[in-house]
Enzyme design. Sequence first.
Site, PDB file in Angstrom:
ATOM      1  CD  GLN A   1      91.925  78.420  31.929  1.00 41.57           C
ATOM      2  OE1 GLN A   1      92.807  78.965  32.578  1.00 41.57           O
ATOM      3  NE2 GLN A   1      90.753  79.249  31.752  1.00 41.57           N
TER       4      GLN A   1
ATOM      5  CG  HIS B   1      90.891  81.624  38.826  1.00 39.74           C
ATOM      6  ND1 HIS B   1      89.620  82.076  38.795  1.00 39.74           N
ATOM      7  CD2 HIS B   1      91.163  80.992  37.606  1.00 39.74           C
ATOM      8  CE1 HIS B   1      89.135  82.024  37.513  1.00 39.74           C
ATOM      9  NE2 HIS B   1      89.994  81.197  36.908  1.00 39.74           N
TER      10      HIS B   1
HETATM   11  O1  GNR Z   1      91.498  86.674  33.096  1.00 36.92           O
HETATM   12  C1  GNR Z   1      91.000  86.571  34.280  1.00 36.92           C
HETATM   13  N1  GNR Z   1      90.712  87.344  35.118  1.00 36.92           N
HETATM   14  C2  GNR Z   1      90.502  86.908  36.467  1.00 36.92           C
HETATM   15  C3  GNR Z   1      89.850  87.819  37.415  1.00 36.92           C
HETATM   16  C4  GNR Z   1      89.451  87.548  38.601  1.00 36.92           C
HETATM   17  C5  GNR Z   1      90.055  86.511  39.218  1.00 36.92           C
HETATM   18  C6  GNR Z   1      90.558  85.407  38.381  1.00 36.92           C
HETATM   19  C7  GNR Z   1      90.849  85.706  37.060  1.00 36.92           C
HETATM   20  S1  GNR Z   1      91.646  84.381  35.894  1.00 36.92           S
HETATM   21  C8  GNR Z   1      91.048  84.942  34.557  1.00 36.92           C
HETATM   22  C9  GNR Z   1      91.914  84.030  33.527  1.00 36.92           C
HETATM   23  C10 GNR Z   1      91.599  82.703  33.857  1.00 36.92           C
HETATM   24  O2  GNR Z   1      90.511  82.109  33.573  1.00 36.92           O
HETATM   25  N2  GNR Z   1      92.471  81.774  34.203  1.00 36.92           N
HETATM   26  O3  GNR Z   1      92.261  80.488  34.531  1.00 36.92           O
HETATM   27 NI    NI Z   2      89.835  80.423  34.906  1.00 32.56          NI
END
Ligand code: GNR
Ligand code: NI
Length: 185
Positions: free
Chosen positions: A51, A136
Amino acid sequence: MAIRDILIIPDKKLRLVSEPIKSFDAPLRALVDDMFATMYEAPGIGLAAIQIGEPVRLITMDVAKKDDPKEPRVFINPEIVWSSDETSTYEEGCLSIPEYYEEVERPASVKVRYFDIDGKEQELTADGLLATCIQHEIDHINGVLFIDHISKLKRAMVMKKFTKAAKKGVAPSLAKDKEPSHHIG
Ligand code: GNR
Ligand code: NI
């Protein structure tokens, strides 16, 4: 320590499969520091190195509640070695897809094997928001985004908005998961 720019879709780099980390050295620690600075400033609860444009299998995370003590976590070359059959659904967001939120269903618990910053192998069983966030972020290092887990129609709408905005150099207008009327879009 520097706050770095976060890549936004449709940046093609976000689709790269990141490479394993091989050296647990000072440059790695500097990158981890930049990721924490960038993640806390955003603010976000997790960040994958890609990222900020670095295609390596490195994740920073802190899912501690606001006002609770910080719980910074680093996962290097993480692998999910077990996932529960039970699933849970969270409204997810992503710093690379600003201001868009949608529900995603994933395994409720996962066991992850990874290396810490000292190169020591570790295992962690996680549930709740931590489990969701780990999945994620591991998706990110495999070039997968949370919108890949939503309907094709919603994904197409999001991609169109961000592609248009990127061409104009402006922020996308995203009325939550609704395609605006054709005559104003
Ligand atoms: O800040 C983030 N909040 C979030 C909320 C629910 C599920 C996953 C996330 S990750 C995200 C930050 C991000 O984009 N990480 O890759
Ligand atoms: Ni993300």
